[in-house]
Design a protein around this motif. Structure first.
Motif, PDB file in Angstrom:
ATOM      1  N   VAL A 160       0.851  -1.193   0.000  1.00  0.00           N
ATOM      2  CA  VAL A 160       0.000   0.000   0.000  1.00  0.00           C
ATOM      3  C   VAL A 160       0.879   1.233   0.000  1.00  0.00           C
ATOM      4  O   VAL A 160       1.902   1.288   0.700  1.00  0.00           O
ATOM      5  CB  VAL A 160      -0.932   0.005   1.241  1.00  0.00           C
ATOM      6  N   LEU A 161       0.473   2.227  -0.778  1.00  0.00           N
ATOM      7  CA  LEU A 161       1.130   3.536  -0.771  1.00  0.00           C
ATOM      8  C   LEU A 161       0.166   4.560  -0.205  1.00  0.00           C
ATOM      9  O   LEU A 161      -0.955   4.710  -0.703  1.00  0.00           O
ATOM     10  CB  LEU A 161       1.539   3.946  -2.184  1.00  0.00           C
ATOM     11  N   ALA A 220       5.594   7.812 -10.743  1.00  0.00           N
ATOM     12  CA  ALA A 220       6.152   7.774 -12.092  1.00  0.00           C
ATOM     13  C   ALA A 220       7.211   6.693 -12.243  1.00  0.00           C
ATOM     14  O   ALA A 220       7.438   6.181 -13.348  1.00  0.00           O
ATOM     15  CB  ALA A 220       6.743   9.135 -12.447  1.00  0.00           C
ATOM     16  N   ASP A 221       7.863   6.339 -11.141  1.00  0.00           N
ATOM     17  CA  ASP A 221       8.943   5.344 -11.174  1.00  0.00           C
ATOM     18  C   ASP A 221       8.468   3.946 -10.794  1.00  0.00           C
ATOM     19  O   ASP A 221       9.297   3.052 -10.580  1.00  0.00           O
ATOM     20  CB  ASP A 221      10.066   5.773 -10.219  1.00  0.00           C
ATOM     21  N   THR A 222       7.153   3.751 -10.691  1.00  0.00           N
ATOM     22  CA  THR A 222       6.611   2.492 -10.179  1.00  0.00           C
ATOM     23  C   THR A 222       5.703   1.834 -11.215  1.00  0.00           C
ATOM     24  O   THR A 222       4.916   2.514 -11.872  1.00  0.00           O
ATOM     25  CB  THR A 222       5.804   2.756  -8.886  1.00  0.00           C
ATOM     26  N   ARG A 223       5.814   0.524 -11.344  1.00  0.00           N
ATOM     27  CA  ARG A 223       4.988  -0.231 -12.279  1.00  0.00           C
ATOM     28  C   ARG A 223       4.411  -1.469 -11.594  1.00  0.00           C
ATOM     29  O   ARG A 223       5.151  -2.303 -11.076  1.00  0.00           O
ATOM     30  CB  ARG A 223       5.809  -0.686 -13.494  1.00  0.00           C
ATOM     31  N   GLY A 224       3.091  -1.574 -11.594  1.00  0.00           N
ATOM     32  CA  GLY A 224       2.404  -2.766 -11.121  1.00  0.00           C
ATOM     33  C   GLY A 224       2.809  -3.241  -9.749  1.00  0.00           C
ATOM     34  O   GLY A 224       2.936  -4.454  -9.523  1.00  0.00           O
ATOM     35  N   PHE A 225       2.968  -2.339  -8.813  1.00  0.00           N
ATOM     36  CA  PHE A 225       3.553  -2.682  -7.513  1.00  0.00           C
ATOM     37  C   PHE A 225       2.544  -2.682  -6.373  1.00  0.00           C
ATOM     38  O   PHE A 225       2.594  -3.531  -5.493  1.00  0.00           O
ATOM     39  CB  PHE A 225       4.684  -1.713  -7.200  1.00  0.00           C
ATOM     40  N   TYR A 226       1.618  -1.720  -6.357  1.00  0.00           N
ATOM     41  CA  TYR A 226       0.760  -1.520  -5.186  1.00  0.00           C
ATOM     42  C   TYR A 226      -0.621  -2.150  -5.353  1.00  0.00           C
ATOM     43  O   TYR A 226      -1.226  -2.102  -6.427  1.00  0.00           O
ATOM     44  CB  TYR A 226       0.594  -0.032  -4.901  1.00  0.00           C
ATOM     45  N   ALA A 264       1.023   2.239 -11.618  1.00  0.00           N
ATOM     46  CA  ALA A 264       1.652   1.817 -10.369  1.00  0.00           C
ATOM     47  C   ALA A 264       0.873   0.734  -9.639  1.00  0.00           C
ATOM     48  O   ALA A 264       1.404   0.083  -8.741  1.00  0.00           O
ATOM     49  CB  ALA A 264       1.841   3.019  -9.449  1.00  0.00           C
ATOM     50  N   LEU A 265      -0.392   0.530 -10.024  1.00  0.00           N
ATOM     51  CA  LEU A 265      -1.244  -0.449  -9.358  1.00  0.00           C
ATOM     52  C   LEU A 265      -1.090  -1.837  -9.955  1.00  0.00           C
ATOM     53  O   LEU A 265      -0.840  -2.003 -11.155  1.00  0.00           O
ATOM     54  CB  LEU A 265      -2.713  -0.031  -9.478  1.00  0.00           C
ATOM     55  N   ARG A 266      -1.270  -2.842  -9.121  1.00  0.00           N
ATOM     56  CA  ARG A 266      -1.449  -4.205  -9.601  1.00  0.00           C
ATOM     57  C   ARG A 266      -2.792  -4.316 -10.308  1.00  0.00           C
ATOM     58  O   ARG A 266      -3.619  -3.411 -10.231  1.00  0.00           O
ATOM     59  CB  ARG A 266      -1.368  -5.190  -8.428  1.00  0.00           C
ATOM     60  N   ARG A 267      -3.026  -5.427 -10.967  1.00  0.00           N
ATOM     61  CA  ARG A 267      -4.182  -5.562 -11.856  1.00  0.00           C
ATOM     62  C   ARG A 267      -5.508  -5.167 -11.191  1.00  0.00           C
ATOM     63  O   ARG A 267      -6.300  -4.449 -11.769  1.00  0.00           O
ATOM     64  CB  ARG A 267      -4.277  -6.993 -12.388  1.00  0.00           C
TER      65      ARG A 267
END
Length: 226
Positions: free
Chosen positions: A64-65, A130-136, A170-173
């Protein structure tokens, strides 16, 4: 009546002056003389975290962010509903706000920065996204006053098409973007939907049982739209 006492001041990147005030058991943070947040009205921030993290108590290693530390109430409410193996990043633009949450206002939300699940990221949440992909699994944006962006011009970018696209990436699916605002903003709802989100809004009281109402957006990517 007990007068307000100035405890500390800090500058945010756009040049505005943040001031931490205290009166008895009350605390407030103001920006250039305008109320930004107070210790007596945080119910809607708690509901933001509860709604945004719904179902994540059963997700192993949920991530979670929290965008915007404030007085720690959103962070604490998220921690309360997440499992012991969750990872919670909290992004805060103004370093002094982090120090206040470790010092004079730490007790307000029960010292959430001391929770081992928490990692503090001092910087612009927009750049972090901007630096995050599919993480949260969930992004909880409790930044500024919402899409109106009172304190920092850079915060407005979070709520524009570019910021919405960064949050989506930045979000998971099946992740959730949850956004808090002082006021409703139908234009922001439209931007979320144009950005591919399936969106619902809630009006939530600032204090349990009534009072001024704030707006929450709860959004997930609509995978039925090609």
């Amino acid at each position: 009546m007990v007068p307000w006492k100035k405890l500390d001041t800090a500058r945010e990147p756009s040049g505005g002056e943040l001031v931490l005030w205290n009166r008895g058991h009350e605390f407030a943070i103001r920006i250039d003389g305008q109320d930004l947040m107070g210790s007596g009205a945080y119910h809607s921030e708690e509901i933001l975290a509860v709604r945004g993290c719904e179902g994540l108590d059963s997700v192993r290693g949920a991530r979670v962010l929290v965008g915007g530390l404030g007085m720690g109430f959103t962070l604490k409410a998220a921690l309360d509903v997440l499992a012991s193996d969750a990872e919670v990043d909290v992004a805060e633009l103004v370093p002094a706000v982090v120090e206040w949450n470790r010092g004079p206002i730490a007790h307000l939300a029960g010292r959430p920065l001391e929770d081992p699940r928490v990692r503090v990221l001092e910087g612009d949440v927009g750049k972090i996204l901007a630096d995050t992909r599919g993480f949260y699994d969930a992004i909880l944006l409790d930044v500024d006053n919402g899409p109106e962006a009172l304190t920092s011009a850079s915060n407005k970018g979070l709520y524009g098409p570019g910021g919405i696209a960064r949050s989506a990436r930045a979000l998971r699916r099946d992740g959730v973007l949850a956004v808090w605002s002082v006021n409703d903003d139908p234009r922001f709802t439209e931007r979320l939907e144009r950005g591919g989100f399936r969106t619902r809004t809630e009006r939530v009281s600032a204090r349990p049982g009534g009072g001024k109402r704030h707006t929450l957006w709860l959004a997930q990517i609509d995978h039925t739209v090609s």
